[in-house]
Design a protein around this motif. Structure first.
Motif, PDB file in Angstrom:
ATOM      1  N   ASN A  34      -2.253  -7.625  -5.613  1.00 18.44           N
ATOM      2  CA  ASN A  34      -1.317  -7.523  -4.501  1.00 18.44           C
ATOM      3  C   ASN A  34      -1.893  -6.648  -3.391  1.00 18.44           C
ATOM      4  O   ASN A  34      -1.739  -6.947  -2.204  1.00 18.44           O
ATOM      5  CB  ASN A  34       0.010  -6.939  -4.986  1.00 18.44           C
ATOM      6  N   ALA A  35      -2.595  -5.575  -3.776  1.00 16.24           N
ATOM      7  CA  ALA A  35      -3.208  -4.692  -2.785  1.00 16.24           C
ATOM      8  C   ALA A  35      -4.290  -5.427  -2.000  1.00 16.24           C
ATOM      9  O   ALA A  35      -4.387  -5.286  -0.776  1.00 16.24           O
ATOM     10  CB  ALA A  35      -3.785  -3.458  -3.475  1.00 16.24           C
ATOM     11  N   CYS A  36      -5.105  -6.215  -2.681  1.00 13.94           N
ATOM     12  CA  CYS A  36      -6.215  -6.910  -2.021  1.00 13.94           C
ATOM     13  C   CYS A  36      -5.725  -7.985  -1.049  1.00 13.94           C
ATOM     14  O   CYS A  36      -6.341  -8.214  -0.005  1.00 13.94           O
ATOM     15  CB  CYS A  36      -7.132  -7.541  -3.061  1.00 13.94           C
ATOM     16  N   PHE A  37      -4.624  -8.642  -1.400  1.00  6.63           N
ATOM     17  CA  PHE A  37      -4.095  -9.721  -0.558  1.00  6.63           C
ATOM     18  C   PHE A  37      -2.672  -9.372  -0.113  1.00  6.63           C
ATOM     19  O   PHE A  37      -1.764 -10.191  -0.143  1.00  6.63           O
ATOM     20  CB  PHE A  37      -4.118 -11.042  -1.325  1.00  6.63           C
ATOM     21  N   PHE A  38      -2.515  -8.141   0.335  1.00  9.55           N
ATOM     22  CA  PHE A  38      -1.189  -7.575   0.557  1.00  9.55           C
ATOM     23  C   PHE A  38      -0.374  -8.352   1.585  1.00  9.55           C
ATOM     24  O   PHE A  38       0.833  -8.539   1.417  1.00  9.55           O
ATOM     25  CB  PHE A  38      -1.325  -6.112   0.987  1.00  9.55           C
TER      26      PHE A  38
ATOM     27  N   ALA B 138     -12.701  -6.933   6.769  1.00  7.10           N
ATOM     28  CA  ALA B 138     -11.746  -6.178   7.592  1.00  7.10           C
ATOM     29  C   ALA B 138     -10.313  -6.411   7.117  1.00  7.10           C
ATOM     30  O   ALA B 138      -9.503  -5.476   7.036  1.00  7.10           O
ATOM     31  CB  ALA B 138     -11.886  -6.571   9.058  1.00  7.10           C
ATOM     32  N   ASN B 139      -9.994  -7.658   6.785  1.00  7.56           N
ATOM     33  CA  ASN B 139      -8.658  -7.948   6.259  1.00  7.56           C
ATOM     34  C   ASN B 139      -8.433  -7.267   4.914  1.00  7.56           C
ATOM     35  O   ASN B 139      -7.338  -6.764   4.629  1.00  7.56           O
ATOM     36  CB  ASN B 139      -8.454  -9.452   6.127  1.00  7.56           C
ATOM     37  N   LEU B 140      -9.465  -7.250   4.078  1.00  2.00           N
ATOM     38  CA  LEU B 140      -9.364  -6.590   2.777  1.00  2.00           C
ATOM     39  C   LEU B 140      -9.126  -5.094   2.948  1.00  2.00           C
ATOM     40  O   LEU B 140      -8.247  -4.513   2.295  1.00  2.00           O
ATOM     41  CB  LEU B 140     -10.636  -6.834   1.966  1.00  2.00           C
TER      42      LEU B 140
ATOM     43  N   LEU C  68      -5.792  -3.111   1.673  1.00  2.63           N
ATOM     44  CA  LEU C  68      -5.870  -2.005   0.715  1.00  2.63           C
ATOM     45  C   LEU C  68      -5.275  -0.730   1.307  1.00  2.63           C
ATOM     46  O   LEU C  68      -4.568   0.018   0.625  1.00  2.63           O
ATOM     47  CB  LEU C  68      -7.314  -1.772   0.292  1.00  2.63           C
ATOM     48  N   TRP C  69      -5.576  -0.478   2.578  1.00  2.89           N
ATOM     49  CA  TRP C  69      -5.048   0.725   3.232  1.00  2.89           C
ATOM     50  C   TRP C  69      -3.524   0.658   3.359  1.00  2.89           C
ATOM     51  O   TRP C  69      -2.814   1.605   3.015  1.00  2.89           O
ATOM     52  CB  TRP C  69      -5.689   0.888   4.606  1.00  2.89           C
TER      53      TRP C  69
END
Length: 382
Positions: free
Chosen positions: A172-176, A241-243, A247-248
């Protein structure tokens, strides 16, 4: 974490009903002072941030035209990552909260703004502004608690599927942004109960599909094609950049409601909730992140999550200014102001995800439930 009604050491048992309403009036006064003082310096702030973000994004994409060269790839990817974080956090999130509607600027308004995100602004505003901020940390009502896929409280029944929730949380964090889009659609629940065939759901799903297509076309087709020979390296830079942005964003948002010290509530506890009780739930159900001014901007000032949940429509640049007043109110009434540096808060939130993926002892869940209105928000001794 456990629902506050079942804690043996209740953090607000010492407060009377009168105390709680006084807290609400003091917070109303803080809000009124900021609203009365809003003006040109606030407008200059948001316009400056938007200009900075757009300049950074355009220059980063220009550098990525030469992304075949490693230095250009690194510089362009770093710049694009920061630009996307600013767009989502300090700009998009806060404009869509209506924080800048008072400016009457049609270009910076919650009704017209669309962000660099696969979730359509209108759907996000409903799930976030109307649902999450109304039912903050109410188990079974606030889907931001675990995003509907995780066990977030000891009092929730445990099932073996929760053993995988650390993995679900990582994915979920990677593809938030896609997780948020599914969350805004309430996809899981609609699929389970068969409502995915309803015309209303289909219309909303088509809107998400259109937004995803636009984002994918922009990020993974148009801009890489403009790079010519650097197509593949620009494609990789955009994905990275999207990743980084995902994550942030996930980390910051996790820190707002998941760390140890943050309370959760039962659904019955908000029946007949007063203004003061709503304020108190926001105070106890949120956590801050300490850090530098730059970090606060990069978090969209959600590092002041407590202040944001108390006053979601105030300009984000004012949260740091009013935080000492809010903290003084916590101290005066013997309440815990949950805060800490980013690494500590992230570690605390992840530890909770891991801990709650495992079964808890029956004894920890056997205490009888009590209503917040009769135990925690009633006058002491009542």
């Amino acid at each position: 974490m456990t629902v506050i009604q079942k804690k043996s050491d209740n953090p607000i048992a010492h407060l009377s009903a009168e105390d709680i309403e006084i807290i609400g009036k003091e917070l109303d006064a803080i809000r009124d002072r900021v609203i009365a003082d809003r003006g040109e310096r606030d407008a200059k702030y948001i316009r400056r941030v938007i200009k900075t973000q757009r300049t950074l994004e355009l220059s980063s994409r220009a550098v990525l035209l030469f992304s075949l060269f490693p230095p250009a790839w690194v510089i362009g990817t770093a710049g694009l990552s920061v630009a996307k974080i600013l767009d989502n956090m300090e700009i998009g999130h806060n404009i869509l909260h209506g924080q800048w509607d008072w400016m009457r600027d049609p270009k910076i308004h919650s009704t017209t703004w669309e962000w660099d995100h696969v979730s359509p602004a209108e759907q996000w505003k409903h799930s976030h502004n109307q649902l999450h901020h109304t039912y903050t940390n109410v188990v079974g009502k606030d889907n931001d608690l675990g995003y509907g896929i995780m066990r977030v409280d000891e009092d929730q029944p445990w099932h073996p599927i929760y053993l995988g929730q650390p993995l679900w949380n990582l994915l979920n964090a990677c593809f938030f942004e896609y997780g948020i889009a599914a969350y805004d659609l309430d996809l899981g629940r609609n699929l389970r109960n068969g409502r995915h065939k309803a015309p209303e759901f289909r219309a909303r799903a088509r809107a998400v599909g259109r937004k995803i297509r636009r984002q994918v076309l922009k990020d993974y087709v148009v801009h890489p094609l403009l790079s010519g020979p650097s197509f593949l390296s620009t494609l990789a830079a955009t994905f990275t950049a999207n990743l980084v942005r995902n994550l942030w964003s996930h980390s910051v948002i996790m820190c707002g409601h998941f760390p140890e010290g943050v309370e959760t509530f039962e659904k019955s506890s908000i029946e007949g909730e007063t203004r003061g009780e709503w304020y108190l739930r926001q105070m106890l159900g949120s956590a801050n992140i300490s850090g530098s001014k730059l970090m606060h901007i990069m978090t969209g000032n959600l590092s002041f999550q407590i202040e944001h949940h108390l006053f979601p429509d105030l300009p984000s640049n004012r949260y740091q200014e009013i935080a000492p007043q809010v903290r003084a109110l916590f101290d005066r009434y013997g309440l815990k102001y949950t805060t800490g540096p980013l690494p500590k808060q992230v570690a605390s939130a992840w530890w909770k995800v891991i801990r709650l993926s495992l079964p808890t002892r029956d004894s920890a869940r056997s205490a009888p439930a009590e209503d917040l209105s009769t135990r925690t928000l009633a006058p002491s001794g009542a």
